[in-house]
Design a protein around this motif. Sequence first.
Motif: not given
Length: 353
Positions: A147-162
């Motif tokens: 679950l945490i790996a999935l949420v983290t991957a979804l967040v880090l796949n978006r266009e975010i700063i850094g």
Amino acid sequence: MWDALYAAFAGTGWPLALLAYFLVGFAVGGATGGGRSRFMTALGWPLELTQRLAGTTGLPYLFLVPNLLVFGLFTFSPMFINVGFSVTEGQSILFEQRDWAGGENLTRLLSETNPDTGGENREDDKFLAAVADTFVFVIFQVPIMVLIALVTALVLNREIIGRGFWRSVFFYPVMLSPVVVGFLWTLILKRQGVLSLTLMQWGWIDEPIQWLTDPSWTMFWSVFVYTWAHLGFYMLILLAGLQAIPKDLYEAAQMDGTSDWRVLWRITLPLLMPTLLVVMVLSLIKAFQAFEELYAMQVRWTSLVAYIFETSGLRGQPTANGLGVAATASLLVAIGLILLSLIQIYLTSRQNR
């Protein structure tokens, strides 16, 4: 520099051997063209000769031979040796000094009666307790990890700063040695560690807590630390799966005014399911093999691998038949892991169809 080279090779046959190597290369290689081309052909003449003898189709198998030899030496050989230990008894690691036991080690491991003394067998209680503790660890750790790996991957796949920096931060614990991870968290979680002292300063607790041995907390922190240490690996796999999803699907959904939650449930998760399945099975297998971090932290409960490690006599005083019992226990664990791998292969092939 030339003096150092001369001193290094003086009185040895290396210069003549090197000269003979290049002479053979010029003779066998049949190089044509300029001086550089002739030199490179002479330098790689063993490979050129091998390719001529093996042909285009046989050369890849020759490159696989060293890897197969190393794989067989360090994987298949220990496996067969382990099978030999499981059907013999005694303290020695030499098979000529061990007696044939057949299924006695399995009886010593699972029977309620000790076949050697006829009294109560305590080994089955220790093994079953390790199995129960490991199942509790797996049941909680694997869903949390996925679950945490999935949420983290979804967040880090978006266009975010850094985004690149945050990906590196989450993957960094994977590069640390498991022993380093264990000692690092021991400094935080021991009785006079950072966590207890900080909570006491804040007034949240009255006295320090030994988080790793307290029955109320040892399993929680085991799951937490193990998830922290291995999260980046599974996050990276899921991130690769997310980036493989065609972008035009998201563009079409955006044009239709589809909500983000509906895109997640109707596009992202169905297309990510094969990768998610691989992550689930890999994390399940890895959780059953949990040992290094838990051993370094000296948690109160005993995992299956820790039980095998201790029973074999690698730590503490070896017992009369401990090596055979540990080998039998490891075979039972291996059979379970093989079944999980077969399930993964079946489900993956079914998903692909």
